[in-house]
Each structure stands twice: as structure tokens, then as C-alpha cells.
Design a protein around this motif. Structure first.
Motif, short mmCIF file in Angstrom:
data_model
loop_
_atom_site.label_atom_id
_atom_site.label_comp_id
_atom_site.label_asym_id
_atom_site.label_seq_id
_atom_site.Cartn_x
_atom_site.Cartn_y
_atom_site.Cartn_z
N LEU A 1 0.85 -1.17 0.00
CA LEU A 1 0.00 0.00 0.00
C LEU A 1 0.90 1.24 0.00
N VAL A 2 0.71 2.13 -0.96
CA VAL A 2 1.58 3.30 -1.10
C VAL A 2 0.73 4.56 -1.17
N LEU A 3 1.36 5.68 -0.85
CA LEU A 3 0.73 6.99 -0.95
C LEU A 3 1.48 7.81 -1.99
N ASP A 4 0.76 8.27 -3.00
CA ASP A 4 1.37 9.03 -4.10
C ASP A 4 0.69 10.38 -4.27
N SER A 5 1.49 11.36 -4.73
CA SER A 5 0.91 12.59 -5.24
C SER A 5 0.75 12.42 -6.75
N GLU A 6 0.44 13.50 -7.43
CA GLU A 6 0.17 13.39 -8.87
C GLU A 6 1.37 12.86 -9.65
N ASN A 7 2.59 13.26 -9.25
CA ASN A 7 3.77 12.93 -10.05
C ASN A 7 4.87 12.18 -9.31
N THR A 8 4.67 11.89 -8.02
CA THR A 8 5.75 11.25 -7.30
C THR A 8 5.22 10.43 -6.13
N ASN A 9 6.07 9.56 -5.60
CA ASN A 9 5.71 8.76 -4.44
C ASN A 9 5.92 9.56 -3.17
N TYR A 10 4.93 9.55 -2.28
CA TYR A 10 5.02 10.26 -1.01
C TYR A 10 5.43 9.35 0.14
N SER A 11 5.00 8.10 0.10
CA SER A 11 5.32 7.18 1.20
C SER A 11 5.16 5.73 0.78
N PHE A 12 5.99 4.87 1.37
CA PHE A 12 5.88 3.42 1.24
C PHE A 12 6.14 2.90 -0.17
N GLY A 13 6.92 3.62 -0.94
CA GLY A 13 7.36 3.14 -2.25
C GLY A 13 8.83 3.48 -2.39
N SER A 14 9.16 4.15 -3.48
CA SER A 14 10.56 4.53 -3.70
C SER A 14 11.07 5.47 -2.61
N GLN B 1 10.36 5.46 0.59
CA GLN B 1 10.78 4.69 1.76
C GLN B 1 12.15 4.05 1.52
N ARG B 2 12.39 3.57 0.31
CA ARG B 2 13.70 2.98 -0.01
C ARG B 2 14.80 4.02 0.11
N VAL B 3 14.52 5.24 -0.35
CA VAL B 3 15.51 6.33 -0.29
C VAL B 3 15.89 6.61 1.16
N LEU B 4 14.91 6.85 2.00
CA LEU B 4 15.19 7.24 3.38
C LEU B 4 15.79 6.08 4.17
N LYS B 5 15.39 4.86 3.85
CA LYS B 5 15.96 3.69 4.53
C LYS B 5 17.46 3.58 4.24
N LYS B 6 17.84 3.87 3.00
CA LYS B 6 19.27 3.87 2.66
C LYS B 6 20.00 4.93 3.45
N GLY C 1 2.88 9.83 4.57
CA GLY C 1 2.20 8.63 5.08
C GLY C 1 2.86 8.00 6.27
N GLY C 2 4.05 8.48 6.64
CA GLY C 2 4.73 7.98 7.83
C GLY C 2 5.67 6.82 7.59
N SER C 3 6.14 6.64 6.35
CA SER C 3 6.97 5.46 6.06
C SER C 3 8.31 5.51 6.80
N VAL C 4 8.90 6.70 6.96
CA VAL C 4 10.18 6.75 7.67
C VAL C 4 9.97 6.47 9.15
N ILE C 5 8.82 6.86 9.69
CA ILE C 5 8.51 6.54 11.08
C ILE C 5 8.33 5.04 11.24
N GLU C 6 7.69 4.41 10.29
CA GLU C 6 7.56 2.95 10.32
C GLU C 6 8.93 2.28 10.33
N THR C 7 9.83 2.76 9.48
CA THR C 7 11.19 2.19 9.45
C THR C 7 11.88 2.37 10.79
N LEU C 8 11.76 3.55 11.37
CA LEU C 8 12.40 3.82 12.66
C LEU C 8 11.85 2.92 13.76
#
Length: 220
Positions: free
Chosen positions: A34-47, A49-54, A77-84
């Protein structure tokens, strides 16, 4: 479960909302997630989340576990908080600042943001928040976008100096930027030059096609 399985074949949009700040927001099943996107980019839980996890791995999970307080500017969407919380097992205090209340509503309803202990979410403008807060932080994560646009204030001296003031010695800034063209790369080079010898600055280009990450450690 059926929607999740079908999402391996094609994305399945399950919710859409209009937002003053983010224009169009979509919650979608994509490749089983499940991902959260804006019109042109991923906001959470997609690419994203991979960026911030790295970036968090560059800093070091064990080091982060020993931090006491983390500030997240730009929650989405809180994906970095989920990772933390789930992957790194961080048990200290997390303060998340998000300007868009619609985003936080979606994060609570679809991504379980409200289920974590020791997480405080503040609906506010990031610039206004850092001016008001009296707290100091061991890690400051900056992940602020309006679709594919980054606000200019993130790169201005006053904001940079204020963030540096709020950072504890031996703490880190993790700054996610988007570089779409030459001007963006030039902007990032100028940003890097604003830190003196009291800071150790590293730039990680091409994390996800258009993302460049900064890790900045405060040495003294």
C-alpha cells in the motif's frame, strides 16, 4: 487480500483525495504494498521509503537506536517513522511535523501512523515549527516536497542555521532532495558549501533516479 494479489499485475487505486498542499493524493496497492502518491511522485511506502531507509543505513541503525530524540520534517504517510519503529526498533521520542492535515488523515486511516508509541504528530509548517521549538534533537530528517517541488526556504541560510542549532553534537541531519535538472544539482552543491569544518557532510547521488541524499554530522 485479492486487491493485494492483483496489484502484482497492475496498480489498484483504492482512495483519492484533493489537498490544498499536495493537489491530488492517491492510496494505491502496488506490487503487494500500500503506497501513498501525489500526482507525479511517491510520497510514502514506495521509492521514497527505499531512499530514506538507505540514508538511515548510512548513519547506522545501531547508532540511531542510541539516540534519544528524532525530528521528522515532512511526515506524509509515515513510512520513515515505520522504518524507525519497526525495523530499527527506535524507542526514543519521535516528533513528526506535517503541514497537510489530509495527508495525516490518510496516514492514520491506511498506514497505521497513529498506532506507534512515543510519536507526536504536529500539524504545522516546518519553517514555523523550527522557529518555535525549544527542543534539541539527535537526528533531524528533512523530507519536504509539494509533489516534485521543494520549498526554497530549505536551502536558505536562516533555516539551515536554525536546524544546525537544534541538532545535538554528534547528531545527524538526513536531507532528501530531488534533482531534476542542472539547476537542482547546482543548488545542492551550494547547499553543501554552507557547512563549515564543524560538520561532516556527505552527498549520496542517484539514490532513486532523481533523489540525492545528504547526511550531515555535527562534530562540535
Amino acid at each position: 487480500m485479492i486487491k493485494r494479489l492483483l496489484s502484482f499485475l497492475f496498480p489498484l487505486k483504492i482512495h483519492e483525495r484533493k489537498s490544498v498542499y499536495s493537489k491530488n493524493l492517491e492510496v494505491t496497492w502496488n506490487n503487494g504494498y500500500l503506497v501513498l502518491d501525489s500526482e507525479n511522485t511517491n510520497y510514502s511506502f514506495g521509492s521514497l521509503q527505499r531512499v530514506l531507509k538507505k540514508g538511515l543505513k548510512y548513519i547506522g541503525y545501531e547508532r540511531i537506536q542510541n539516540f534519544k530524540s528524532i525530528l521528522v520534517l515532512g511526515v506524509a504517510g509515515g513510512s520513515v517513522i515505520e522504518t524507525l519503529k519497526r525495523e530499527i526498533k527506535f524507542e526514543g521520542q519521535i516528533t513528526g511535523v506535517e503541514i497537510d492535515p489530509i495527508v495525516i488523515e490518510l496516514a492514520n486511516n491506511y498506514f497505521g501512523l497513529g498506532n506507534y508509541n512515543n510519536v507526536t504528530i504536529v500539524i504545522d509548517d516546518a519553517f514555523a515549527f523550527v522557529l518555535k521549538t525549544k527542543e534539541k534533537y539527535d537526528l533531524i530528517i528533512i523530507d519536504i516536497f509539494q509533489d516534485t517541488t521543494m520549498p526554497n526556504f530549505l536551502f536558505e541560510d536562516f533555516f539551515i542555521n536554525r536546524i544546525n542549532f537544534l541538532l545535538n553534537v554528534n547528531g545527524f541531519i538526513l536531507f532528501n532532495t530531488m534533482t531534476l535538472d542542472y539547476n537542482d544539482r547546482r543548488r545542492n552543491a551550494l547547499y553543501k558549501s554552507k557547512f563549515n569544518s564543524n560538520y561532516s557532510v556527505r552527498l549520496y547521488p542517484k539514490i532513486e533516479v532523481h533523489n540525492e541524499l545528504f547526511t550531515i554530522k555535527k562534530l562540535q
